[in-house]
Design a protein around this motif. Sequence first.
Motif, short mmCIF file in Angstrom:
data_model
loop_
_atom_site.label_atom_id
_atom_site.label_comp_id
_atom_site.label_asym_id
_atom_site.label_seq_id
_atom_site.Cartn_x
_atom_site.Cartn_y
_atom_site.Cartn_z
N ARG A 1 1.98 -15.21 -20.12
CA ARG A 1 1.68 -14.90 -18.72
C ARG A 1 2.46 -13.68 -18.25
O ARG A 1 1.94 -12.82 -17.53
CB ARG A 1 2.00 -16.11 -17.84
N ILE A 2 3.71 -13.59 -18.67
CA ILE A 2 4.53 -12.44 -18.29
C ILE A 2 3.96 -11.17 -18.90
O ILE A 2 3.86 -10.12 -18.24
CB ILE A 2 5.99 -12.66 -18.72
N SER A 3 3.57 -11.25 -20.19
CA SER A 3 3.02 -10.06 -20.84
C SER A 3 1.69 -9.65 -20.21
O SER A 3 1.30 -8.48 -20.27
CB SER A 3 2.83 -10.33 -22.34
N ALA A 4 0.97 -10.62 -19.59
CA ALA A 4 -0.30 -10.32 -18.93
C ALA A 4 -0.10 -9.78 -17.51
O ALA A 4 -1.08 -9.43 -16.85
CB ALA A 4 -1.19 -11.55 -18.89
N GLY A 5 1.15 -9.73 -17.04
CA GLY A 5 1.42 -9.15 -15.73
C GLY A 5 1.88 -10.12 -14.67
O GLY A 5 2.20 -9.71 -13.55
N ASP A 6 1.94 -11.42 -14.98
CA ASP A 6 2.40 -12.41 -14.00
C ASP A 6 3.92 -12.47 -14.05
O ASP A 6 4.51 -13.29 -14.77
CB ASP A 6 1.78 -13.78 -14.30
N MET A 7 4.58 -11.63 -13.27
CA MET A 7 6.03 -11.54 -13.33
C MET A 7 6.72 -12.68 -12.60
O MET A 7 7.95 -12.80 -12.66
CB MET A 7 6.49 -10.20 -12.74
N ASP A 8 5.97 -13.52 -11.91
CA ASP A 8 6.56 -14.68 -11.24
C ASP A 8 6.63 -15.90 -12.15
O ASP A 8 7.18 -16.94 -11.75
CB ASP A 8 5.76 -15.03 -9.98
N ALA A 9 6.05 -15.82 -13.34
CA ALA A 9 6.03 -16.97 -14.25
C ALA A 9 7.44 -17.25 -14.77
O ALA A 9 8.17 -16.33 -15.15
CB ALA A 9 5.08 -16.70 -15.42
N ARG A 10 7.81 -18.53 -14.80
CA ARG A 10 9.11 -18.95 -15.30
C ARG A 10 8.95 -20.27 -16.06
O ARG A 10 8.08 -21.08 -15.74
CB ARG A 10 10.12 -19.15 -14.16
N VAL A 11 9.82 -20.49 -17.02
CA VAL A 11 9.81 -21.75 -17.76
C VAL A 11 10.44 -22.86 -16.93
O VAL A 11 9.94 -23.99 -16.89
CB VAL A 11 10.57 -21.60 -19.10
N ASP A 12 11.54 -22.56 -16.26
CA ASP A 12 12.25 -23.53 -15.39
C ASP A 12 12.59 -24.80 -16.16
O ASP A 12 12.31 -25.92 -15.71
CB ASP A 12 11.40 -23.86 -14.16
N ASP A 13 13.22 -24.65 -17.31
CA ASP A 13 13.67 -25.80 -18.08
C ASP A 13 14.82 -26.47 -17.33
O ASP A 13 15.78 -25.82 -16.93
CB ASP A 13 14.13 -25.36 -19.48
N SER A 14 14.69 -27.79 -17.12
CA SER A 14 15.71 -28.51 -16.35
C SER A 14 17.08 -28.45 -17.01
O SER A 14 18.11 -28.55 -16.33
CB SER A 14 15.29 -29.98 -16.18
N ARG A 15 17.14 -28.26 -18.32
CA ARG A 15 18.41 -28.21 -19.02
C ARG A 15 19.20 -26.95 -18.69
O ARG A 15 20.42 -26.91 -18.88
CB ARG A 15 18.19 -28.30 -20.54
N THR A 16 18.50 -25.91 -18.25
CA THR A 16 19.19 -24.66 -17.94
C THR A 16 19.75 -24.64 -16.53
O THR A 16 20.51 -23.73 -16.18
CB THR A 16 18.23 -23.48 -18.12
N LYS A 17 19.39 -25.62 -15.69
CA LYS A 17 19.82 -25.61 -14.30
C LYS A 17 21.13 -26.37 -14.08
O LYS A 17 21.72 -26.25 -13.02
CB LYS A 17 18.72 -26.22 -13.41
N ASP A 18 21.54 -27.16 -15.06
CA ASP A 18 22.78 -27.93 -14.95
C ASP A 18 23.82 -27.29 -15.85
O ASP A 18 23.75 -27.42 -17.08
CB ASP A 18 22.52 -29.39 -15.36
N PRO A 19 24.82 -26.58 -15.28
CA PRO A 19 25.81 -25.91 -16.13
C PRO A 19 26.63 -26.87 -16.99
O PRO A 19 27.11 -26.50 -18.05
CB PRO A 19 26.71 -25.18 -15.11
N ALA B 1 16.22 -24.75 -24.99
CA ALA B 1 16.66 -24.44 -23.63
C ALA B 1 17.30 -23.06 -23.56
O ALA B 1 17.12 -22.34 -22.57
CB ALA B 1 17.64 -25.51 -23.16
N ALA B 2 18.04 -22.68 -24.61
CA ALA B 2 18.64 -21.35 -24.63
C ALA B 2 17.57 -20.26 -24.64
O ALA B 2 17.69 -19.25 -23.93
CB ALA B 2 19.55 -21.22 -25.85
N VAL B 3 16.51 -20.48 -25.43
CA VAL B 3 15.41 -19.50 -25.46
C VAL B 3 14.72 -19.43 -24.10
O VAL B 3 14.40 -18.34 -23.59
CB VAL B 3 14.42 -19.85 -26.58
N ALA B 4 14.47 -20.61 -23.50
CA ALA B 4 13.81 -20.64 -22.19
C ALA B 4 14.66 -19.94 -21.13
O ALA B 4 14.14 -19.17 -20.31
CB ALA B 4 13.53 -22.09 -21.79
N GLY B 5 15.96 -20.20 -21.15
CA GLY B 5 16.83 -19.54 -20.19
C GLY B 5 16.87 -18.04 -20.38
O GLY B 5 16.86 -17.27 -19.41
N ALA B 6 16.90 -17.61 -21.65
CA ALA B 6 16.90 -16.16 -21.92
C ALA B 6 15.60 -15.52 -21.46
O ALA B 6 15.60 -14.41 -20.92
CB ALA B 6 17.13 -15.92 -23.42
N LEU B 7 14.45 -16.22 -21.67
CA LEU B 7 13.16 -15.69 -21.23
C LEU B 7 13.11 -15.58 -19.71
O LEU B 7 12.64 -14.56 -19.18
CB LEU B 7 12.03 -16.58 -21.74
#
Length: 436
Positions: free
Chosen positions: A180-198, A206-212
């Motif tokens: 979706r990002i490569s197609a131009g949707d710059m608002d697309a996010r994975v929002d993995d719950s594991r990346t939101k809790d430090p 989760a590391a890949v999703a957070g990096a993306l």
Amino acid sequence: MKGRLPRLPAWTASLTWKATVFLTVMCCALAALLGVLVHVSVTDQTMGQARERALTLLESATHRYEAGGRLAPGAGLDPPGLPGELRALAARGQRGTMVAEHQRRPTMWAAGPAATGGEGKGRALAVRVDFGQGQRTIDGLDRAILTSSVLAIGATLLVGAFAVTRVTRRLHATARVARRISAGDMDARVDDSRTKDPGRRQDEVAAVAGALDSMAGSLQGRILTEQRFTADVAHELRTPLTGLHAAAELLPPGRPTELVRDRVAALRTLTEDLLEISRLDARSERLDLGEVWLGAVAERVVRAASAAEGAATEVELVRDVRVVTDRRRLERVLGNLVANAHRHGAPPVVLSVDGPVITVRDHGAGYPGYLVEHGPQRFRTDGGARGHGLGLTIALGQSEVLGARLEFGNAPDGGAVARLTLPYEEEAGPEGRSRE
């Protein structure tokens, strides 16, 4: 080609399938290893107990025979059914045991020499012990090992497939967001719950999703900055250029005046293109839909191009159709394609209409490789080509607003080919053709 291995189906490339095969092989190998170890251990123990009992009975039978007593049931001299190997072993003066079938039942035999001299010399004294219970124990154990191995493998595969599926599902979600990002949707996010809790440990997915997500946010910020800069520059240039254009109109006729007016017109065109690019980037364009005949649109575009470029464009009307679209934006797309063909291609330039497919072709050197592969890029020209590199970018952006598909390629016999496919639904029944 001879000797080439058959290609596996596409689904075998999935991580789930590979993990399932790996788990199956490892479970089978582990179950087989444990089963063999248990089977050998229990078999040795069962056989050892039966062997000790048979040797004990043989010892007792030997004492009775030497004392001239009566042999117990199951013992005898050269009894029928005695295996030949034990008979030969006893003939050599040695003792031994062996399991063999006797009257269709598993039997443990023990044999030795009857006597060292006299009447029993050279004969075998043997006893037999029923080994049916021991054999049933071993067979039951083998069935239990096989059943438990199958159950363990099945349970492991279910748990493993569940765990792997959870991981692959997250990977697929990350891949969808990346597309979706490569197609131009710059608002697309994975929002993995594991990346939101430090305080929560993150796995590799989760590391890949957070990096993306981080990359998408950074890229979106840079693009927004570029868009604002483009829009600001275009707006700031518009006012002084308007004054410059008015001043150029007041200059006395002559060659220098013509050059100034030409350059001012080029700057005004560039500024308007930048403004149009900024609107396309902001996705703020709105369609003004209406029914139009594509043949009529093509003729208007060719007339305007002839007046602007001073060169003729051929029109081929294979099949004319009426579509619902924004005529102004469609003319903008076709006008840019025709203008690009005249400026960077070679005659003849042909605009053909075949149903909802409109093709613009020239007979020059063709589009550069980067453009065919990745599409037009802003301000990029091939080699020393003229132009500011926005015409095809605007054509592509406006075609996306129209919901059309614009493709760039090169003809086999030379020349650039741009193919625009518009959304279209076939009308039922015969239709008439009317000109405006």
